[in-house]
Design an enzyme around this catalytic site. Structure first.
Site, PDB file in Angstrom:
ATOM      1  N   TYR A  20      13.286 -38.852 -22.770  1.00 55.00           N
ATOM      2  CA  TYR A  20      11.995 -39.530 -22.572  1.00 55.00           C
ATOM      3  C   TYR A  20      11.001 -39.084 -23.645  1.00 55.00           C
ATOM      4  CZ  TYR A  20       7.472 -40.728 -20.476  1.00 55.00           C
ATOM      5  OH  TYR A  20       6.196 -41.199 -20.267  1.00 55.00           O
TER       6      TYR A  20
ATOM      7  N   SER B  66       3.343 -40.674 -24.802  1.00 49.25           N
ATOM      8  CA  SER B  66       3.259 -39.646 -23.751  1.00 49.25           C
ATOM      9  C   SER B  66       3.177 -38.269 -24.382  1.00 49.25           C
ATOM     10  CB  SER B  66       4.489 -39.677 -22.851  1.00 49.25           C
ATOM     11  OG  SER B  66       4.453 -38.573 -21.945  1.00 49.25           O
TER      12      SER B  66
END
Ligand SMILES: NC(=O)c1ccc[n+]([C@@H]2O[C@H](COP(=O)([O-])OP(=O)(O)OC[C@H]3O[C@@H](n4cnc5c(N)ncnc54)[C@H](OP(=O)(O)O)[C@@H]3O)[C@@H](O)[C@H]2O)c1
Length: 252
Positions: free
Chosen positions: A156, A146
């Site tokens: 994350y 990501s």
């Protein structure tokens, strides 16, 4: 010869688009996820040779059972399962625009970090290890990272950054067996379950505005790159991070 392709988190969003691409190429596709009904719907809609396996990719026993259920070699492994667990808990986690809520205790902080590391990094590590001996010569491992890794998105982003680092050693290890390993890094991809209904019109517009293409990415944008990396044309591409973000973040 029919290729076997395993796609974790293949029931929705990016994973589903990747599954559709390989299924329409005639591959034998295995899609995994935690929800049986979602996988069944995807299988029915995708057609082709698609098999579903309910498997939490962060659970060692379930990953071992997945590996045991696959006969023969695996030509392509796509470690796509993941997402931002802070969003799942409705706690923000979209970087500066929607920061994660402060955990109520040190214990809660550690738990939140472990959740994202398990979902996004350890899941890929253990799935790859479980299938490693079965990966075919000339095969490919493709990990879905990501752009949060480069934007300061807490646990994350750190998990996805860790994935890119881990991939370097993986590519070195698998290279001797003529297997490639790369990370495909999506920017903002609409039409997924990723945002858990928290994507506002304003946030969508801001994410589109920062691209050079002036549009949101779509799951097929990622599927096309994954297909290329698994193709004969990409055999000398390994150990790389490949960004698919409409120019929202650039590299030299
Ligand atoms: N959408 C974006 O803008 C974007 C941007 C950058 C990166 N990504 C990455 O792209 C990947 C795919 O996400 P998406 O955008 O397509 O969102 P999505 O629609 O939520 O897809 C994620 C899929 O992974 C499955 N999954 C999640 N945790 C799992 C686990 N522990 N074990 C097995 N399956 C699991 C989910 O199914 P179950 O819930 O049924 O398990 C779901 O099918 C993720 O790794 C995400 O981090 C997305």
């Amino acid at each position: 010869m029919t290729r076997t392709v395993v796609i974790t988190g293949g029931g929705t969003g990016i994973g589903r688009a990747v599954a559709a691409a390989f299924a329409s190429d005639g591959a034998a596709v295995v899609i995994t996820g935690r929800r049986a009904d979602v996988l069944d719907t995807a299988k029915a809609e995708l057609g082709g040779d698609v098999r579903t396996v309910v498997c939490d990719s962060s659970d060692v026993e379930q990953v071992e059972a997945l590996a045991a259920s696959i006969t023969g070699q695996v030509d392509v492994l796509v470690n796509n399962a993941g997402g931002n667990r802070d969003l799942e808990r409705g706690q923000g986690g979209l970087g500066a625009a929607m920061p994660a809520a402060k955990p109520s205790s040190l214990h809660a902080l550690a738990q939140a970090w472990r959740a994202n590391l398990e979902s996004n990094l350890i899941s890929a590590v253990i799935t790859t290890a479980a299938l490693s001996e079965r990966l075919a010569t000339g095969g490919a491992v493709i990990n879905i990272g990501s752009f949060a890794a480069d934007r300061g998105a807490g646990s994350y982003g750190a998990a996805k950054a860790g994935m890119a680092s881990w991939n370097i050693g993986l590519a070195r290890e698998l290279g001797a067996r003529d297997i490639t390993a790369n990370v495909v890094v999506p920017g903002y991809i609409a039409d997924t379950e990723f945002f858990r209904g928290r994507m506002s019109d304003e946030f969508h517009a801001a994410r589109v505005a920062e691209t050079m293409t002036k549009r949101a990415g779509c799951p097929d944008d990622i599927a096309g790159v994954v297909q290329f990396l698994a193709s004969p044309a990409a055999r000398q591409i390994t150990g790389q991070v490949i960004n698919v973000n409409g120019g929202a973040l650039t590299t030299r």
